[in-house]
Design a protein around this motif. Structure first.
Motif, short mmCIF file in Angstrom:
data_model
loop_
_atom_site.label_atom_id
_atom_site.label_comp_id
_atom_site.label_asym_id
_atom_site.label_seq_id
_atom_site.Cartn_x
_atom_site.Cartn_y
_atom_site.Cartn_z
N UNK A 1 0.82 -1.20 0.00
CA UNK A 1 0.00 0.00 0.00
C UNK A 1 0.86 1.26 0.00
N UNK A 2 1.94 1.23 0.77
CA UNK A 2 2.83 2.39 0.82
C UNK A 2 3.49 2.63 -0.53
N UNK A 3 3.91 1.56 -1.18
CA UNK A 3 4.53 1.68 -2.50
C UNK A 3 3.55 2.33 -3.48
N UNK A 4 2.31 1.88 -3.47
CA UNK A 4 1.31 2.46 -4.37
C UNK A 4 1.07 3.93 -4.07
N UNK A 5 1.10 4.30 -2.80
CA UNK A 5 0.92 5.71 -2.44
C UNK A 5 2.04 6.57 -3.03
N UNK A 6 3.27 6.10 -2.92
CA UNK A 6 4.39 6.87 -3.46
C UNK A 6 4.38 6.90 -4.99
N UNK A 7 4.03 5.79 -5.60
CA UNK A 7 3.90 5.79 -7.06
C UNK A 7 2.81 6.76 -7.50
N UNK A 8 1.73 6.83 -6.76
CA UNK A 8 0.64 7.75 -7.09
C UNK A 8 1.12 9.20 -7.01
N UNK A 9 1.89 9.52 -5.99
CA UNK A 9 2.44 10.88 -5.86
C UNK A 9 3.35 11.19 -7.06
N UNK A 10 4.22 10.24 -7.39
CA UNK A 10 5.12 10.44 -8.53
C UNK A 10 4.34 10.63 -9.83
N UNK A 11 3.32 9.81 -10.03
CA UNK A 11 2.52 9.90 -11.25
C UNK A 11 1.83 11.26 -11.36
N UNK A 12 1.28 11.75 -10.27
CA UNK A 12 0.61 13.05 -10.30
C UNK A 12 1.59 14.17 -10.63
N UNK A 13 2.79 14.11 -10.07
CA UNK A 13 3.80 15.12 -10.36
C UNK A 13 4.24 15.05 -11.83
N UNK A 14 4.39 13.86 -12.34
CA UNK A 14 4.82 13.69 -13.72
C UNK A 14 3.73 14.09 -14.71
N UNK A 15 2.48 13.87 -14.36
CA UNK A 15 1.39 14.26 -15.25
C UNK A 15 1.39 15.75 -15.51
N UNK A 16 1.83 16.52 -14.52
CA UNK A 16 1.85 17.97 -14.67
C UNK A 16 2.85 18.42 -15.73
N UNK A 17 3.85 17.60 -16.02
CA UNK A 17 4.85 17.99 -17.00
C UNK A 17 4.82 17.15 -18.27
#
Length: 84
Positions: free
Chosen positions: A1-17
């Motif tokens: 669950x923690x891994x998915x949370x961090x991947x989700x944060x990374x994905x949201x940041x990358x989507x912005x660029x």
């Protein structure tokens, strides 16, 4: 669950660029797919891995380590889904 949370944060940041971060975004989606594979959640893995493949396909380059590994992840996801 923690891994998915961090991947989700990374994905949201990358989507912005996007589209500049398309390759990194694809790697993040592939990471999400890998976590789902480890959890034996093939359906969720396939969704993330197919999305990742769509972003990898935007790059016209020869096969490299990441794209070969992506093919292996997809193969395993289809195997778990019994789509032989």
């Amino acid at each position: 669950d923690t891994a998915l949370q961090y991947f989700d944060i990374a994905a949201k940041l990358q989507q912005e660029s996007l589209p500049e971060s398309s390759f990194a975004y694809a790697m993040t989606l592939a990471g999400i797919g890998t976590v789902y594979l480890e959890r034996n959640q093939a359906k969720e893995a396939l969704i993330a891995l197919e999305q990742a493949s769509g972003y990898y396909d935007k790059y016209a380059f020869d096969y490299n380590y990441e794209t070969i590994f992506q093919a292996n992840r997809l193969s395993y996801a289809y195997y778990l889904s019994r789509e032989y």
